[in-house]
Design an enzyme around this catalytic site. Structure first.
Site, short mmCIF file in Angstrom:
data_model
loop_
_atom_site.label_atom_id
_atom_site.label_comp_id
_atom_site.label_asym_id
_atom_site.label_seq_id
_atom_site.Cartn_x
_atom_site.Cartn_y
_atom_site.Cartn_z
N ALA A 110 0.25 7.31 -4.33
CA ALA A 110 0.71 5.87 -4.87
C ALA A 110 0.04 5.38 -6.14
O ALA A 110 -1.00 4.71 -6.09
CB ALA A 110 0.57 4.79 -3.50
N LEU A 111 0.67 6.09 -7.56
CA LEU A 111 -0.44 5.86 -8.90
C LEU A 111 0.26 4.72 -9.39
O LEU A 111 0.22 3.74 -10.12
CB LEU A 111 -0.72 6.53 -9.36
CG LEU A 111 -1.96 6.47 -10.60
CD1 LEU A 111 -3.29 5.83 -10.40
CD2 LEU A 111 -1.75 7.80 -10.95
N GLU A 171 3.93 3.24 -11.31
CA GLU A 171 4.21 1.96 -11.54
C GLU A 171 5.24 2.15 -12.94
O GLU A 171 5.26 2.22 -13.64
CB GLU A 171 3.50 0.81 -11.31
CG GLU A 171 1.87 0.82 -9.95
CD GLU A 171 0.97 -0.27 -10.19
OE1 GLU A 171 -0.19 -0.48 -9.16
OE2 GLU A 171 1.22 -1.29 -11.31
N GLU A 179 3.06 13.73 -12.68
CA GLU A 179 1.58 14.45 -12.58
C GLU A 179 0.74 14.82 -14.01
O GLU A 179 -0.16 15.96 -13.97
CB GLU A 179 1.05 15.55 -11.81
CG GLU A 179 1.51 15.22 -10.01
CD GLU A 179 1.29 16.54 -9.58
OE1 GLU A 179 -0.24 16.32 -9.25
OE2 GLU A 179 1.36 16.24 -8.44
#
Length: 381
Positions: free
Chosen positions: A124-125, A127, A364
């Site tokens: 979880a990066l 936002e 990614e």
């Protein structure tokens, strides 16, 4: 670089190839339409060790290096990519932070459960206001005695709706910029943790992304990866660098599937009293597809081999990510053109692949970010 794979890797590849052909591909369309995969299939993937491909044997995994994982990912690219996504986070972004920078105690506690597939791991990066600009995350972590209170929201989290443990990036000191970001291991049972909206996506319908919400989520201080504040951004970049290579391998498998399907279709599709493969226009499309796939496979395997030799692969990882994700989009576009109207129909796997692959140029690390990384490396003094 030795181009001869060891026997154990060849056997694993062949096993995965049979599993894809006999177990996964026959239900690909069903999974696409229903938006979920049968739990019985997930259990088979657990039993076959696919959730622990990259995790060392001492923690119950198969201990494959980056090259070995790429070989396996290429096989899993030859069916609906949602299957690979189901266990991909356990081998990649969901586990690698712990494996690369975690303490011995953290590894011992979490990696066996991740490797077995008992637990699903996530990362979880991202936002709403921090996508490509990962250093601008706003989720905060404030220490209160022996725990940190996390507040914020992550979104577009692969397997976020079913994750048992998540590597979460949060700001512990906003005055330090990227050096104020810390990586936490967060279990879904921690107070203040909840799953928010499950996303409705253009593709990859058999596997979900979701919001994860933290409201005074209580995370023990011992769950900081490596027990050191401010190292989270560095950890995240290490995790993503490896993932860029293994994602590229999936693209090679998908592209090979499209080429094989296009060759077969062009031989049996008759127009103007001859198979369409007799036309130079089709032949050259097939040739260009094959050239792109051959090139992609070589650079993926080389970058993976370099990483296994402990070489720095920041530039190579970005190169293979941008090249292979753009390559597979070109190849599937050609495949759809060769299939004509049939390729545009929902019954066709090409239609599904066309939608699924569009994401690979975004997640990614977008193609634009990869080019930024490459140019930065080139211009270093």
């Amino acid at each position: 670089m030795d181009y001869e794979f060891p026997e154990n890797l060849r056997l694993m590849r062949d096993t995965a190839r049979r599993f894809v052909k006999n177990e996964l591909e026959p239900i690909s369309q069903q999974v696409e339409e229903e938006g979920k995969m049968p739990e019985s299939v997930v259990q088979k993937m657990r039993e076959m060790g696919f959730f622990g491909l990259s995790i060392p044997e001492e923690y119950g995994g198969m201990g494959l290096g980056t090259l070995g994982e790429c070989v396996m990912n290429e096989e899993f690219g030859k069916t609906n990519v949602c299957f690979r996504s189901r266990f991909g986070t356990n081998n990649g972004i969901g586990s690698q932070g712990i494996l690369i920078d975690g303490t011995p105690e953290q590894k011992e506690k979490y990696l066996p459960r991740i490797a077995s597939g008992e637990w699903t791991a996530a990362f979880a990066l991202t936002e709403p206001n921090a996508g490509s600009d990962a250093a601008s995350i706003q989720t905060k972590a404030e220490r209160k005695g022996d725990v940190y209170l996390l507040n914020g929201m992550k979104h577009f989290i692969t397997n976020g709706d079913i994750a048992d443990v998540v590597t979460v990036m949060a700001v512990t000191d906003k005055t330090k910029g990227p050096r104020g970001v810390t990586a936490f291991i967060v279990e879904k049972t921690f107070p203040g943790y909840s799953v928010g909206k499950i996303d409705r996506k253009m593709g990859i319908h058999g596997n979900n992304t979701a919001e994860i919400v933290f409201e005074d989520c209580q995370v023990p201080a011992k769950n900081i990866i490596g027990l050191e504040e401010g190292r989270g951004f560095v950890t995240a970049m290490k995790v993503l660098e490896k993932g860029r290579i293994t994602i590229a391998a999936v693209c090679v498998g998908v592209a090979q599937y499209c080429l094989d399907a296009s060759i077969a279709y062009s031989k049996q599709r008759v127009q103007f009293k001859k198979p369409i493969c007799a036309n130079q226009a089709i032949q050259w499309m097939l040739a260009d597809m094959a050239i792109s796939i051959y090139t992609a496979r070589q650079i993926v395997y080389h970058a993976a081999w370099c990483r296994d030799q402990k070489q720095r692969v920041t530039q190579q990882a970005a190169m293979v990510k941008v090249y292979c994700t753009e390559m597979v989009n070109r190849v599937v576009d050609s495949a759809l053109q060769i299939h004509g109207g049939m390729g545009y129909m929902k019954e066709s796997p090409i239609e599904r692949i066309y939608r699924d692959m569009r994401l690979f140029r975004i997640f990614e690390g977008t193609s634009e970010v990869q080019r930024m990384v490459i140019s930065r490396e080139l211009l270093k003094d």
